[in-house]
Design a protein around this motif. Structure first.
Motif, PDB file in Angstrom:
ATOM      1  N   MET A   1       1.106  -0.812  -0.180  1.00 42.07           N
ATOM      2  CA  MET A   1      -0.150  -0.093   0.336  1.00 42.07           C
ATOM      3  C   MET A   1       0.854   1.667  -0.050  1.00 42.07           C
ATOM      4  SD  MET A   1      -3.476  -0.447   2.413  1.00 42.07           S
ATOM      5  CE  MET A   1      -2.272  -1.155   3.396  1.00 42.07           C
ATOM      6  N   ALA A   2       2.563   1.618   0.635  1.00 37.51           N
ATOM      7  CA  ALA A   2       2.764   2.199   0.599  1.00 37.51           C
ATOM      8  C   ALA A   2       3.199   2.927  -0.799  1.00 37.51           C
ATOM      9  CB  ALA A   2       4.290   2.216   1.904  1.00 37.51           C
ATOM     10  N   ALA A   3       4.344   1.849  -1.664  1.00 39.74           N
ATOM     11  CA  ALA A   3       4.547   1.640  -2.425  1.00 39.74           C
ATOM     12  C   ALA A   3       3.660   1.752  -3.495  1.00 39.74           C
ATOM     13  CB  ALA A   3       4.800   0.507  -3.124  1.00 39.74           C
ATOM     14  N   VAL A   4       2.512   1.517  -3.312  1.00 45.75           N
ATOM     15  CA  VAL A   4       1.166   2.239  -4.557  1.00 45.75           C
ATOM     16  C   VAL A   4       0.723   3.848  -4.023  1.00 45.75           C
ATOM     17  CG1 VAL A   4      -1.559   1.974  -5.515  1.00 45.75           C
ATOM     18  CG2 VAL A   4      -0.006  -0.336  -5.307  1.00 45.75           C
ATOM     19  N   THR A   5       1.305   4.203  -2.722  1.00 41.36           N
ATOM     20  CA  THR A   5       0.362   5.472  -2.935  1.00 41.36           C
ATOM     21  C   THR A   5       1.703   6.409  -2.980  1.00 41.36           C
ATOM     22  OG1 THR A   5      -0.648   4.932  -0.752  1.00 41.36           O
ATOM     23  CG2 THR A   5       0.198   6.991  -0.913  1.00 41.36           C
ATOM     24  N   TYR A   6       3.291   6.225  -2.917  1.00 36.85           N
ATOM     25  CA  TYR A   6       3.971   6.778  -3.427  1.00 36.85           C
ATOM     26  C   TYR A   6       4.139   6.566  -4.572  1.00 36.85           C
ATOM     27  CZ  TYR A   6       8.646   8.709  -4.661  1.00 36.85           C
ATOM     28  OH  TYR A   6       9.536   8.675  -4.911  1.00 36.85           O
ATOM     29  N   LEU A   7       3.790   5.947  -5.903  1.00 33.97           N
ATOM     30  CA  LEU A   7       4.269   5.847  -6.673  1.00 33.97           C
ATOM     31  C   LEU A   7       3.047   6.533  -7.333  1.00 33.97           C
ATOM     32  CD1 LEU A   7       4.871   2.001  -7.591  1.00 33.97           C
ATOM     33  CD2 LEU A   7       6.254   3.755  -7.900  1.00 33.97           C
ATOM     34  N   THR A   8       2.082   6.700  -6.912  1.00 33.70           N
ATOM     35  CA  THR A   8      -0.062   6.943  -7.709  1.00 33.70           C
ATOM     36  C   THR A   8       0.851   8.791  -7.828  1.00 33.70           C
ATOM     37  OG1 THR A   8      -1.059   5.338  -6.638  1.00 33.70           O
ATOM     38  CG2 THR A   8      -1.860   7.455  -6.808  1.00 33.70           C
ATOM     39  N   LYS A   9       1.067   9.235  -6.034  1.00 32.66           N
ATOM     40  CA  LYS A   9       1.420  10.721  -5.815  1.00 32.66           C
ATOM     41  C   LYS A   9       2.764  10.989  -6.915  1.00 32.66           C
ATOM     42  CE  LYS A   9       2.375  13.977  -2.880  1.00 32.66           C
ATOM     43  NZ  LYS A   9       2.729  14.877  -1.497  1.00 32.66           N
ATOM     44  N   ALA A  10       3.575  10.367  -7.278  1.00 29.84           N
ATOM     45  CA  ALA A  10       5.356  10.785  -7.640  1.00 29.84           C
ATOM     46  C   ALA A  10       4.232  11.083  -9.709  1.00 29.84           C
ATOM     47  CB  ALA A  10       6.312   9.201  -7.021  1.00 29.84           C
ATOM     48  N   GLY A  11       3.272   9.399  -9.538  1.00 35.10           N
ATOM     49  CA  GLY A  11       3.751   9.782 -11.581  1.00 35.10           C
ATOM     50  C   GLY A  11       2.498  10.912 -11.246  1.00 35.10           C
ATOM     51  N   GLY A  12       1.627  10.738 -10.889  1.00 36.64           N
ATOM     52  CA  GLY A  12       0.377  12.703 -10.635  1.00 36.64           C
ATOM     53  C   GLY A  12       2.156  13.779 -11.193  1.00 36.64           C
ATOM     54  N   LEU A  13       2.998  13.867  -9.817  1.00 34.97           N
ATOM     55  CA  LEU A  13       3.701  14.585 -10.171  1.00 34.97           C
ATOM     56  C   LEU A  13       4.021  14.926 -11.542  1.00 34.97           C
ATOM     57  CD1 LEU A  13       4.682  15.383  -5.895  1.00 34.97           C
ATOM     58  CD2 LEU A  13       3.278  17.114  -7.566  1.00 34.97           C
ATOM     59  N   TRP A  14       4.879  12.944 -12.128  1.00 33.70           N
ATOM     60  CA  TRP A  14       5.208  13.677 -13.462  1.00 33.70           C
ATOM     61  C   TRP A  14       4.820  13.981 -13.893  1.00 33.70           C
ATOM     62  CZ3 TRP A  14       5.013   9.944 -17.731  1.00 33.70           C
ATOM     63  CH2 TRP A  14       6.602  10.028 -18.005  1.00 33.70           C
TER      64      TRP A  14
END
Length: 105
Positions: A19-32
């Motif tokens: 869940m932590a990885a998915v949360t981070y990837l969602t935020k990082a992907g959105g910012l990217w």
């Protein structure tokens, strides 16, 4: 014998890490992605206003259902924020007036 619902089993740890990885990837992907899109001035203004809107949407239901001491403290907080422009001053006055009004009213 019942199992401890708070035990840190490998499955629990794995789920939390996933869940932590998915949360981070969602935020990082959105910012990217947002960094690669041309935004209009209107879209930029909406993105700038978003953090305040999120805070209001979280706090408004709690304030509305809390009662008169919290209503008065919320009013003091809003007035302090508008007059001083300082979030810290508004926060300190809000907490102080909440404690005061709950003790008095």
């Amino acid at each position: 014998m019942t199992a401890d619902p708070f035990a840190l089993t490998p499955v629990t740890v794995g789920v939390v890490l996933a869940m932590a990885a998915v949360t981070y990837l969602t935020k990082a992907g959105g910012l990217w992605l947002l960094g690669r899109v041309d935004r209009s001035e209107r879209a930029e203004a909406a993105l700038d206003a978003l953090p305040g809107a999120v805070v209001v949407s979280i706090l408004a239901p709690a304030v509305v259902t809390a009662g008169p001491p919290t209503w008065l403290a919320a009013a003091v907080t809003v007035i302090a924020a508008r007059r001083t422009g300082s979030v810290l001053v508004a926060l300190l006055l809000g907490v102080g007036t909440t404690v005061l009004f709950r003790g008095v009213l």
